[in-house]
Motif scaffolding. Sequence first.
Motif, PDB file in Angstrom:
ATOM      1  N   ARG A  40       0.830  -1.212   0.000  1.00  0.00           N
ATOM      2  CA  ARG A  40       0.000   0.000   0.000  1.00  0.00           C
ATOM      3  C   ARG A  40       0.860   1.255   0.000  1.00  0.00           C
ATOM      4  O   ARG A  40       0.334   2.367   0.055  1.00  0.00           O
ATOM      5  N   GLY A  41       2.179   1.101  -0.018  1.00  0.00           N
ATOM      6  CA  GLY A  41       3.085   2.256  -0.041  1.00  0.00           C
ATOM      7  C   GLY A  41       3.150   2.991   1.282  1.00  0.00           C
ATOM      8  O   GLY A  41       3.404   4.193   1.329  1.00  0.00           O
ATOM      9  N   LEU A  42       2.915   2.282   2.385  1.00  0.00           N
ATOM     10  CA  LEU A  42       2.892   2.918   3.709  1.00  0.00           C
ATOM     11  C   LEU A  42       4.069   2.432   4.565  1.00  0.00           C
ATOM     12  O   LEU A  42       4.473   1.282   4.471  1.00  0.00           O
ATOM     13  N   SER A  43       4.589   3.333   5.388  1.00  0.00           N
ATOM     14  CA  SER A  43       5.622   2.972   6.357  1.00  0.00           C
ATOM     15  C   SER A  43       4.958   2.651   7.696  1.00  0.00           C
ATOM     16  O   SER A  43       3.801   3.019   7.932  1.00  0.00           O
ATOM     17  N   GLN A  44       5.690   1.978   8.584  1.00  0.00           N
ATOM     18  CA  GLN A  44       5.177   1.728   9.945  1.00  0.00           C
ATOM     19  C   GLN A  44       4.872   3.056  10.625  1.00  0.00           C
ATOM     20  O   GLN A  44       3.882   3.179  11.354  1.00  0.00           O
ATOM     21  N   LYS A  45       5.698   4.069  10.364  1.00  0.00           N
ATOM     22  CA  LYS A  45       5.535   5.377  10.982  1.00  0.00           C
ATOM     23  C   LYS A  45       4.198   6.017  10.556  1.00  0.00           C
ATOM     24  O   LYS A  45       3.467   6.559  11.391  1.00  0.00           O
ATOM     25  N   MET A  46       3.903   5.923   9.260  1.00  0.00           N
ATOM     26  CA  MET A  46       2.650   6.506   8.756  1.00  0.00           C
ATOM     27  C   MET A  46       1.447   5.814   9.405  1.00  0.00           C
ATOM     28  O   MET A  46       0.492   6.460   9.837  1.00  0.00           O
ATOM     29  N   LEU A  47       1.505   4.486   9.451  1.00  0.00           N
ATOM     30  CA  LEU A  47       0.402   3.718  10.062  1.00  0.00           C
ATOM     31  C   LEU A  47       0.238   4.076  11.540  1.00  0.00           C
ATOM     32  O   LEU A  47      -0.884   4.232  12.031  1.00  0.00           O
ATOM     33  N   ALA A  48       1.375   4.190  12.225  1.00  0.00           N
ATOM     34  CA  ALA A  48       1.351   4.520  13.656  1.00  0.00           C
ATOM     35  C   ALA A  48       0.668   5.875  13.871  1.00  0.00           C
ATOM     36  O   ALA A  48      -0.119   6.043  14.805  1.00  0.00           O
ATOM     37  N   GLU A  49       0.937   6.821  12.974  1.00  0.00           N
ATOM     38  CA  GLU A  49       0.322   8.152  13.081  1.00  0.00           C
ATOM     39  C   GLU A  49      -1.196   8.065  12.930  1.00  0.00           C
ATOM     40  O   GLU A  49      -1.939   8.672  13.698  1.00  0.00           O
ATOM     41  N   LEU A  51      -3.104   5.575  13.539  1.00  0.00           N
ATOM     42  CA  LEU A  51      -3.703   4.838  14.660  1.00  0.00           C
ATOM     43  C   LEU A  51      -3.436   5.489  16.015  1.00  0.00           C
ATOM     44  O   LEU A  51      -3.903   4.995  17.046  1.00  0.00           O
ATOM     45  N   HIS A  52      -2.686   6.590  16.009  1.00  0.00           N
ATOM     46  CA  HIS A  52      -2.312   7.266  17.260  1.00  0.00           C
ATOM     47  C   HIS A  52      -1.641   6.312  18.234  1.00  0.00           C
ATOM     48  O   HIS A  52      -1.973   6.276  19.419  1.00  0.00           O
ATOM     49  N   ILE A  53      -0.762   5.468  17.711  1.00  0.00           N
ATOM     50  CA  ILE A  53       0.053   4.611  18.576  1.00  0.00           C
ATOM     51  C   ILE A  53       1.514   4.803  18.165  1.00  0.00           C
ATOM     52  O   ILE A  53       1.805   5.488  17.180  1.00  0.00           O
ATOM     53  N   GLN A  54       2.421   4.201  18.944  1.00  0.00           N
ATOM     54  CA  GLN A  54       3.850   4.325  18.645  1.00  0.00           C
ATOM     55  C   GLN A  54       4.243   3.312  17.568  1.00  0.00           C
ATOM     56  O   GLN A  54       3.660   2.246  17.461  1.00  0.00           O
ATOM     57  N   GLN A  55       5.275   3.677  16.804  1.00  0.00           N
ATOM     58  CA  GLN A  55       5.741   2.802  15.731  1.00  0.00           C
ATOM     59  C   GLN A  55       6.060   1.371  16.196  1.00  0.00           C
ATOM     60  O   GLN A  55       5.703   0.406  15.494  1.00  0.00           O
ATOM     61  N   ALA A  78      -6.760   1.480   8.960  1.00  0.00           N
ATOM     62  CA  ALA A  78      -5.716   2.515   8.915  1.00  0.00           C
ATOM     63  C   ALA A  78      -4.964   2.484   7.584  1.00  0.00           C
ATOM     64  O   ALA A  78      -4.391   3.484   7.164  1.00  0.00           O
ATOM     65  N   MET A  79      -4.995   1.322   6.924  1.00  0.00           N
ATOM     66  CA  MET A  79      -4.381   1.208   5.591  1.00  0.00           C
ATOM     67  C   MET A  79      -5.387   1.560   4.491  1.00  0.00           C
ATOM     68  O   MET A  79      -5.071   1.444   3.312  1.00  0.00           O
ATOM     69  N   GLY A  80      -6.595   1.944   4.877  1.00  0.00           N
ATOM     70  CA  GLY A  80      -7.604   2.322   3.883  1.00  0.00           C
ATOM     71  C   GLY A  80      -8.445   1.158   3.399  1.00  0.00           C
ATOM     72  O   GLY A  80      -9.141   1.266   2.382  1.00  0.00           O
TER      73      GLY A  80
END
Lengths: 108, 108
Positions: A40-49, A51-55, A78-80
């Motif tokens: 999906r072209g997403l980083s763990q950091k983007m997903l964490a943001e 979901l309002h959780i830490q990476q 969170a990944m759409g």
Amino acid sequence: MAKKFADLRAQMSPESRARAESRAQAMLAEMPLNELRQARGLSQKMLAEVLHIQQPAIAKIEKRTDMYISTLRSHIEAMGGELDVVARFPDGTVKITNFADLGGNATA
Amino acid sequence: MAKKFADLRAQMSPESRARAESRAQAMLAEMPLNELRQARGLSQKMLAEVLHIQQPAIAKIEKRTDMYISTLRSHIEAMGGELDVVARFPDGTVKITNFADLGGNATA
């Protein structure tokens, strides 16, 4: 959650979006969560943001072999995406609706 | 688990089997766990026997709106089915494989 994903996508460069889309087209039918996120072209950091959780919590979820359905649903939303829970039988396939009304629940 | 289900089915009368099969044919695409069980022609008691748990535990699971994926998998396998966990996106559908190697786990 879908709206937040749209915001996230809007922040991506046209190149990133195109890359994510072509990877999505090439997606295999079956993969683990970390590969899906990458497709999906997403980083763990983007997903964490989103979901309002830490990476590290994202990394932990991606390594799990079991979790609550609500946790998985939040992760996929969170990944759409949308989560479907399906029971397959030799004579047909049924979508299980018990979990349909769950709100987003980001707790692991 | 599949073998045990076969044993269970072998114990059903031909009439019960025929009834279960015709109900299975008529299954809607979406339903909650208790309706799915009934559509498979199974009682809570029969399911409880396959899972080696007490009948009230089955009733409890059927009322839940959230549970571990392993619990749901055991429950669906006890009905003779397979669980698929699927992420749906506008551009495609992906089967999530993180949970594929889980053994049968009947704990709620």
